[in-house]
Design a protein around this motif. Sequence first.
Motif, PDB file in Angstrom:
ATOM      1  N   THR A   1       4.551  52.406  -5.174  1.00 55.46           N
ATOM      2  CA  THR A   1       4.329  53.417  -4.654  1.00 55.46           C
ATOM      3  C   THR A   1       2.857  53.210  -3.614  1.00 55.46           C
ATOM      4  O   THR A   1       2.786  54.358  -2.656  1.00 55.46           O
ATOM      5  CB  THR A   1       3.597  54.000  -5.647  1.00 55.46           C
ATOM      6  OG1 THR A   1       4.699  54.214  -7.223  1.00 55.46           O
ATOM      7  CG2 THR A   1       4.052  56.038  -5.098  1.00 55.46           C
ATOM      8  N   THR A   2       2.032  52.887  -3.982  1.00 54.83           N
ATOM      9  CA  THR A   2       0.631  53.424  -3.122  1.00 54.83           C
ATOM     10  C   THR A   2       1.057  52.240  -2.028  1.00 54.83           C
ATOM     11  O   THR A   2       0.081  52.906  -0.910  1.00 54.83           O
ATOM     12  CB  THR A   2      -0.780  52.317  -4.161  1.00 54.83           C
ATOM     13  OG1 THR A   2      -0.579  50.955  -5.011  1.00 54.83           O
ATOM     14  CG2 THR A   2      -1.314  52.673  -4.864  1.00 54.83           C
ATOM     15  N   ARG A   3       1.840  50.912  -1.894  1.00 56.71           N
ATOM     16  CA  ARG A   3       1.600  50.375  -0.943  1.00 56.71           C
ATOM     17  C   ARG A   3       2.692  50.908   0.283  1.00 56.71           C
ATOM     18  O   ARG A   3       2.511  51.057   1.605  1.00 56.71           O
ATOM     19  CB  ARG A   3       2.450  48.720  -1.512  1.00 56.71           C
ATOM     20  CG  ARG A   3       2.350  48.006  -0.408  1.00 56.71           C
ATOM     21  CD  ARG A   3       3.818  46.335  -0.266  1.00 56.71           C
ATOM     22  NE  ARG A   3       3.927  46.740  -1.828  1.00 56.71           N
ATOM     23  CZ  ARG A   3       4.829  46.298  -2.847  1.00 56.71           C
ATOM     24  NH1 ARG A   3       6.048  46.351  -2.137  1.00 56.71           N
ATOM     25  NH2 ARG A   3       4.585  45.868  -4.028  1.00 56.71           N
ATOM     26  N   GLU A   4       3.750  52.201  -0.359  1.00 59.62           N
ATOM     27  CA  GLU A   4       4.347  52.439   0.610  1.00 59.62           C
ATOM     28  C   GLU A   4       3.248  53.516   1.196  1.00 59.62           C
ATOM     29  O   GLU A   4       3.039  54.508   2.480  1.00 59.62           O
ATOM     30  CB  GLU A   4       5.798  53.618  -0.361  1.00 59.62           C
ATOM     31  CG  GLU A   4       6.730  52.871  -0.701  1.00 59.62           C
ATOM     32  CD  GLU A   4       7.682  52.997  -0.932  1.00 59.62           C
ATOM     33  OE1 GLU A   4       7.300  54.581  -1.626  1.00 59.62           O
ATOM     34  OE2 GLU A   4       8.647  52.650  -1.768  1.00 59.62           O
ATOM     35  N   ALA A   5       2.588  54.325   0.366  1.00 63.30           N
ATOM     36  CA  ALA A   5       1.473  55.234   0.088  1.00 63.30           C
ATOM     37  C   ALA A   5       0.906  54.713   2.038  1.00 63.30           C
ATOM     38  O   ALA A   5       0.331  55.298   2.790  1.00 63.30           O
ATOM     39  CB  ALA A   5       0.844  56.028  -0.530  1.00 63.30           C
ATOM     40  N   MET A   6      -0.141  53.574   1.802  1.00 65.16           N
ATOM     41  CA  MET A   6      -0.587  52.799   3.310  1.00 65.16           C
ATOM     42  C   MET A   6       0.543  52.648   4.038  1.00 65.16           C
ATOM     43  O   MET A   6      -0.580  52.765   5.526  1.00 65.16           O
ATOM     44  CB  MET A   6      -1.031  51.772   2.385  1.00 65.16           C
ATOM     45  CG  MET A   6      -2.165  51.151   1.466  1.00 65.16           C
ATOM     46  SD  MET A   6      -2.782  50.184   0.903  1.00 65.16           S
ATOM     47  CE  MET A   6      -2.241  49.109   1.570  1.00 65.16           C
ATOM     48  N   ARG A   7       1.555  52.807   3.967  1.00 69.02           N
ATOM     49  CA  ARG A   7       2.060  52.452   5.118  1.00 69.02           C
ATOM     50  C   ARG A   7       2.793  53.760   6.224  1.00 69.02           C
ATOM     51  O   ARG A   7       3.440  53.098   6.657  1.00 69.02           O
ATOM     52  CB  ARG A   7       3.735  50.925   4.703  1.00 69.02           C
ATOM     53  CG  ARG A   7       2.989  49.594   4.653  1.00 69.02           C
ATOM     54  CD  ARG A   7       3.572  48.791   3.901  1.00 69.02           C
ATOM     55  NE  ARG A   7       2.955  47.381   3.552  1.00 69.02           N
ATOM     56  CZ  ARG A   7       3.994  46.421   2.764  1.00 69.02           C
ATOM     57  NH1 ARG A   7       5.326  46.465   2.948  1.00 69.02           N
ATOM     58  NH2 ARG A   7       2.170  45.290   2.248  1.00 69.02           N
ATOM     59  N   LYS A   8       2.466  54.384   5.159  1.00 74.11           N
ATOM     60  CA  LYS A   8       3.370  55.575   5.818  1.00 74.11           C
ATOM     61  C   LYS A   8       3.327  56.142   7.537  1.00 74.11           C
ATOM     62  O   LYS A   8       1.149  56.010   7.042  1.00 74.11           O
ATOM     63  CB  LYS A   8       2.822  56.719   4.549  1.00 74.11           C
ATOM     64  CG  LYS A   8       4.100  57.603   5.208  1.00 74.11           C
ATOM     65  CD  LYS A   8       3.516  59.057   3.698  1.00 74.11           C
ATOM     66  CE  LYS A   8       4.433  60.287   4.130  1.00 74.11           C
ATOM     67  NZ  LYS A   8       5.877  59.924   4.144  1.00 74.11           N
TER      68      LYS A   8
END
Lengths: 371, 303
Positions: free
Chosen positions: B285-292
């Motif tokens: 979840t955090t990774r996806e948020a960072m890469r958005k």
Amino acid sequence: MAESDSEAGSDRQRSALADDVGDEEVQVVALDALRKKIAAQQGRADGGVVVAAINEREQMRLKLNELTRFERDWPWDEAMVMAHATHDTVTLGDAHAAGEDADDTAADEVQWEALLNDDLKREAAFVQVAREAAERALGRLPQHARRPADYFAEMIKSDVHMSKVREELLREQQQISDAQKRRKDREAARGKTARGQQREKEQMKREAANKMIKQVEQVSKERAKKALLKKRGFDVDDVDDEHGEGHGESDIEDDFPTDLLDVEEIDASKFKVHHAAAGHAKTDKKARGGKASPTGGKMSRAARDAKHGYGGPKRGAKRNDAKSFNEKDDGFRGERGQDRRLAGAVGKKSWSKGSGGKPKRLGKSRRQASR
Amino acid sequence: MQKKRTAAAAALDEGRDGVDGGGRVEGAKVQLAAPNGTPDGRVAIVNKTRVLLFCTRGTTARHRHLMEDLRMLLPHAKKEPKLDSKDRITLANEVAETRNCDSIALFECRKLQDCYLWLSKTPNGPSAKFLVQNIHTMAELKFTGNNLLFSRAMLSFDRAFDEGGDHMLVLKELLLHTFTAPRGHRKVKPFVDHMLSFFWLDGRVWVRHYQIVEKGVIKNSSESELVEIGPRFVLTPIRIFSGSLCGATLWENVEYISPNEVRRAAKRIKDSTYQKRISDHAKRTTREAMRKRPDDPLDRMFK
């Protein structure tokens, strides 16, 4: 994600009384990890935070002195205490050799600490040590203290129980002897059929060929050795010439065909073992690829009936009763398989024969004649 | 039955008391009599050990059967109904007092799985708690031995009990007091035809019970044989206490791992896969948020 949640939830909801860890292997792994942790804690020097184990020696000695001490304060007859001989290693005698290892009939030296995981050896070692102590103790006992053979009184196990024990022992012995007899009969029957005799002949040919090959190898080794020795300058008793006709002190029989030593002369076809009936699906199971039917398909209905008997396993039969509970379960299906055969069989006696062992019914005239 | 004057009794008469390693001989004083029945003034000390053998509520079948097997081994054992509360286990001391017992052998079974055995000398004596495992009762058909009911057994101990330290001596003494049947007990049979052996292996006490078959009874045997009668069990010592079922800890077994700890550790191992999955999801979840990436109008140019 939702699935894993519900799984974990149901795990926690299961009662503490149930065996909710379930997996014994996981418990063993956990136990090992805990043991290692404890060992590491113990091995630590003053560096780590180690709580010293409680060991109040002085207090324990005081407590012991308050008690009456059987070995110190009473004569030996009161408690009849023996000390085992020191045993860093135990020599297991016949008690163990009769077990799994048929090879080492000689006495077996085992380390005491290594006995932990080997159940058979451990119990044998226990009996050994205890028996030695018992011998010494019996020496100290007065003769009148030993139970006479004709003294009958209530025993710790009832007669009914002892007869069950006897029955079980006899049953086990019977099973073993039955299995051995069956194997012997099978071998004997095999030997009598045409295929059996063919097999024996092939076996003998193979053995002869192997023997010959070994002899060839041995002679060539000897030759090489002698050539090497000769090269190094040692005195060799016999000179091997190019044609390999030197005999000398080798172990080979005099009538050994030395002309075969020349590689060019060896005819490979002389050592070829002919697998007779190879590829003949009807008789040779290998040719069939291990399948039961000659055509290579599945077994026919008639063949299956003949092999297993009609009906298969009895449905609605009793399960897990006292008898089955006491049966030996070593993971093999043999016993139940046998019951299966017998349960459904109609007039079927010997399994090695094809159809049932019922004697053939005579015709009307012969039956009437015998009346 | 004439009771011989023991050396201990003689020593007592000389006035030696149980102070500083002298040792006190416990037992009842019995007036000895001449053959015609008149007391002749001699006094002997008779061993009157009695063991209170019972269990707490919650014992399962196997543990109860083990206890009953031990009852058949110990003629000097007294029976009691189940002890109701495991929390107030010291109540057993009072029960022992009313029943006139000087030893207690109490099976405490917890969680319907774990069986602990308390061996204790009442009222002041030391006590020890053991974990009982690998129980095989006498009824198992593999045990082919048999012995005279309530005959006294010979006892044999590993040298480790004598040489292993003071705690080993205490354990040995507790076992002795529990398993030694007094000679004069009315149930006791006169012959000796079995032995109880205590082995020390891997920091545990292994208990085995054998029948002694005299030489010559079994064909071709030049010496006496031992046949196992059962029961068979293993005791892991946990702690030694200074009182009876209570008191200060005098010795604790560092290598002892309670069954609860084992189960807990096993559950943790099983749980770890689930925990990993949760943490992986959180990381994702955090990774996806960072890469958005922010919305770029230029992306829509060449649709």
